[in-house]
Scaffold this active site. Structure first.
Site, PDB file in Angstrom:
ATOM      1  CE  LYS A 106      36.952   8.402 -46.178  1.00 55.06           C
ATOM      2  NZ  LYS A 106      37.471   7.139 -45.784  1.00 55.06           N
ATOM      3  N   GLY A 167      41.569  -1.904 -46.183  1.00 52.96           N
ATOM      4  CA  GLY A 167      41.816  -2.827 -45.216  1.00 52.96           C
ATOM      5  C   GLY A 167      43.028  -3.871 -45.837  1.00 52.96           C
ATOM      6  CB  ALA A 193      40.895   2.617 -48.964  1.00 51.92           C
TER       7      ALA A 193
END
Lengths: 266, 414
Positions: A106, A167, A193
């Site tokens: 990734k 996050g 994400a």
């Protein structure tokens, strides 16, 4: 009964294909924020077949050696976090291969320590270099159509646009742009994400995302295995809804249930 | 780069000191000057607590006395933010002091060049032994410290220590005297990753009095150290005020803003905080053994000038509650920043603040010279007393018992 069998058969054949490999699960688990002892339960309950891990973390020999806690049979998707340039990302990917983490990578390149936003330009460069070296590159990106096209051209196996700042648990903040990628890019679009709730994961799957990646949402849940299970169900439900074809929702005005031009004979 | 004169202007650079064109200095000092902690109300604090993205004004409110009654809520929000950013991860490291020679006269410090302590500087062979002994404990990150003596521990000496450290550790930090960007560049090439510089106090007047002589007296040169380090290619920089030397709220505010402006100017930089408070220093050094006592000739080994006595007496005692307030306020202001909890604090405090606000903890600490390896004979005295004497496995066990994930290294050197 026959109908049920047909549906199950169709679902079984609905595989996520990345770099020539087939996966039944469309949920990718991040590993960076866990107490390592909880990873196994999260993987099992989420039904995840792919787990991401930072090469910089896998590189540690100490008490937190994460590789020891990842169940066998799960495909590793090492990421290049910590890289600020394409060259650094390539070097980290090579190290990952040396560590025995395989050919999947990734691509994560950030020049921003606050928001950890991906650097699209460097990501395209790295993807091209990595593909040439035989890696299966899955680039993490800011959802921009031009970049996604460049990534496809560079040989990416999928694109991984962020839904919201990493996050943040804010969900599909970039929904409209992700939809454009889904509509225009032939590669699998893996939403990565910002997904904070199973319902958001479900919505992304309904939109046609090929898979979802989440880390913080599960790692910071009160009951990790239960939340992992909730994500598994949500991703599955979203996928089934997508496959079944959602009823169209018009943004303005009404829509007749029978076509207005149905009377025409030729 | 020497000054041994009390009358040296502490705001003027000495020859050889690199000067940066940067407005951060003026902005931070002006903000500190105008910050009136007493002027904030509980309403300001509530607004700051509930804000989704916090401004410098919110940070000021969270540091104010009005926020003290909200400590529990501050802690809860900080913990949530820490978890969101760092998950369960807590980073481990240990400091290694390689030299305690110093050319400075800091009134509050055990390494003060006038203090009659046992001075020592490790040879390269001894550094190797220390590094090997520490690496045996399983740690993968090291912080190299020296007293501030470019004469005794020059850049080359520190560079060699970095090279040796790189063979044993995956992450190498430096906490040494401020230097020019070309020196930082050299140390980066030698293997250093990040630089910590404590400004001690951001109050120029108090700073002047507490640093009567030595190169450290030059306030702006120290202030710009982090920026020079980043220009020299360091990955990260850490900030701190030694809380208690002046008004701790104003100093914490200045340290936070300093980090904030640096982050905006160097967005790739990894930013972190330390939150040390003034604690008893090594009694062997003869300096004040507790925060209540006043240094005199026997403790400082020279007569304090009257302004020094005044400055020293004006220091503040920062309570644990206040320290926690500062740590939580920093966490809420800059959620992504790393934060180290000092070994000056006791075990229980440290165990509770990691994962709540702090993200990094030292283990197996000695602030003396040559204490890690049994093969190093003779030991140099330490800078200050530590309150947490646990070794690495004890700290690991404590973290695990709290459900936290010890991380030895989160950095790949490529």
């Amino acid at each position: 009964m026959e109908e049920e069998k047909r549906i199950q058969k169709n679902l079984k054949s609905d595989q996520l294909i990345l770099g020539g490999r087939e996966f039944s699960s469309r949920f990718i688990l991040g590993s960076g924020k866990y107490n390592v002892e909880l990873i196994r339960a999260a993987v099992e309950q989420a039904g995840a077949e792919i787990i991401t891990l930072a090469v910089r973390r896998a590189n540690s020999d100490g008490a937190g050696k994460i590789l020891d806690y990842i169940p066998e049979g799960v495909t590793l998707l090492p990421n290049t976090s910590g890289a600020r340039t394409a060259e650094e990302a390539v070097r980290i990917a090579r190290l990952s291969r040396e560590l025995g983490c395989g050919n999947f990578v990734k691509v994560e390149i950030m020049r921003d320590a606050k928001y950890l936003l991906p650097d699209n330009q460097e990501t395209v460069k790295a993807t091209e270099l990595l593909t040439k070296e035989g890696f299966t590159a899955l680039p993490y990106m800011f959802p921009d159509l031009n970049t996604a096209r460049d990534l496809a051209q560079a040989g990416a196996a999928a694109v991984m646009p962020l839904a919201a700042p990493i996050g943040s648990n804010r969900g599909l903040a970039a929904k409209d742009f992700i939809q454009i990628l889904i509509d225009e890019i032939e590669l699998p679009v893996i939403v990565d994400a910002g997904i904070g709730r199973p319902s958001q994961a479900c919505e992304a799957m309904e939109m046609g995302a090929a898979a979802i990646m989440a880390n913080t949402a599960i790692a910071t849940a009160g009951e990790i295995p239960l939340m992992a299970q909730a994500f598994r169900k949500a991703v599955q439900a979203g996928r089934e809804a997508y496959l079944s074809g959602l009823g169209r929702v018009r943004k303005t005005g009404g829509e007749a249930s029978s076509p207005l031009t149905g009377f025409l004979r030729e | 780069m020497e000054t041994n004169q009390r009358n040296t202007n502490h705001m003027e650079y000495l020859e050889g000191m690199e000067q940066l064109q940067s407005d951060i200095f003026d902005r931070v000092l002006a903000a500190r000057e105008s910050y009136q902690p007493e002027s904030y109300t509980s309403q300001d604090v509530r607004k700051a607590l509930e804000a989704e993205r916090r401004t410098a004004e919110d940070f000021a409110a969270l540091l104010s006395p009005a926020a003290e009654p909200f400590l529990e809520e501050l802690a809860a929000r900080a913990e949530k933010e820490t978890q969101r950013q760092f998950g369960s991860s807590v980073y481990l490291f240990t400091p290694v002091y390689i030299s305690n020679y110093c050319e400075n006269h800091c009134v509050y410090c055990g390494f003060n060049c006038k203090n009659q302590i046992h001075r020592m500087k490790l040879s390269q062979e001894e550094i190797e032994k220390e590094m090997a002994a520490i690496a045996e404990t399983g740690l993968e990150e090291i912080l190299i410290l020296t007293g501030e003596s470019p004469g005794q521990a020059d850049v080359k000496y520190i560079g060699e220590a970095c090279r040796i450290a790189r063979n044993y550790f995956k992450m190498v930090g430096l906490e040494v005297y401020p230097m020019n960007s070309e020196d930082y560049r050299y140390l980066r090439e030698c293997g250093a990753d990040y630089v910590t510089v404590f400004q001690e106090t951001y109050d120029p007047k108090q700073y002047e009095i507490l640093h009567p002589a030595g190169p450290k007296r030059i306030f702006p040169y120290r202030f710009h150290a982090q920026e020079r380090a980043l220009q020299g290619g360091m990955r990260g920089v850490a900030f701190a005020a030694l809380l208690g030397l002046s008004d701790f709220r104003k100093d914490a505010f200045a340290a936070g803003l300093h980090a904030y402006y640096i982050q905006r100017k160097y967005p790739y930089a990894e930013i972190s905080f330390s939150c040390p408070r003034l604690r008893p220093i090594n009694p062997k050094a003869g300096t004040c053994a507790d925060t209540e006592s006043k240094p005199d000739e026997t403790t400082i080994h020279r007569e304090l000038k009257s302004d020094e006595t005044t400055a020293w007496t004006a220091r503040q005692e920062v309570t644990e509650r206040q320290l926690l307030q500062v740590m939580c306020a920093c966490r809420l202001f800059m959620p992504f920043a790393g934060m180290t909890i000092s070994t000056r604090e006791r075990e229980e405090f440290r165990d509770h603040v990691v994962g709540m606000a702090a993200t990094k903890i030292s283990a197996g600490v000695s602030t003396g010279i040559g204490n890690h390896s049994k093969e190093v004979t003779g030991q140099g005295d330490s800078q200050f007393e530590i309150a947490d004497h646990r070794n690495v496995s004890e700290v690991l066990a404590a973290l695990k018992s709290r459900g936290l994930q010890p991380v030895m290294n989160d950095y790949v050197y490529v």
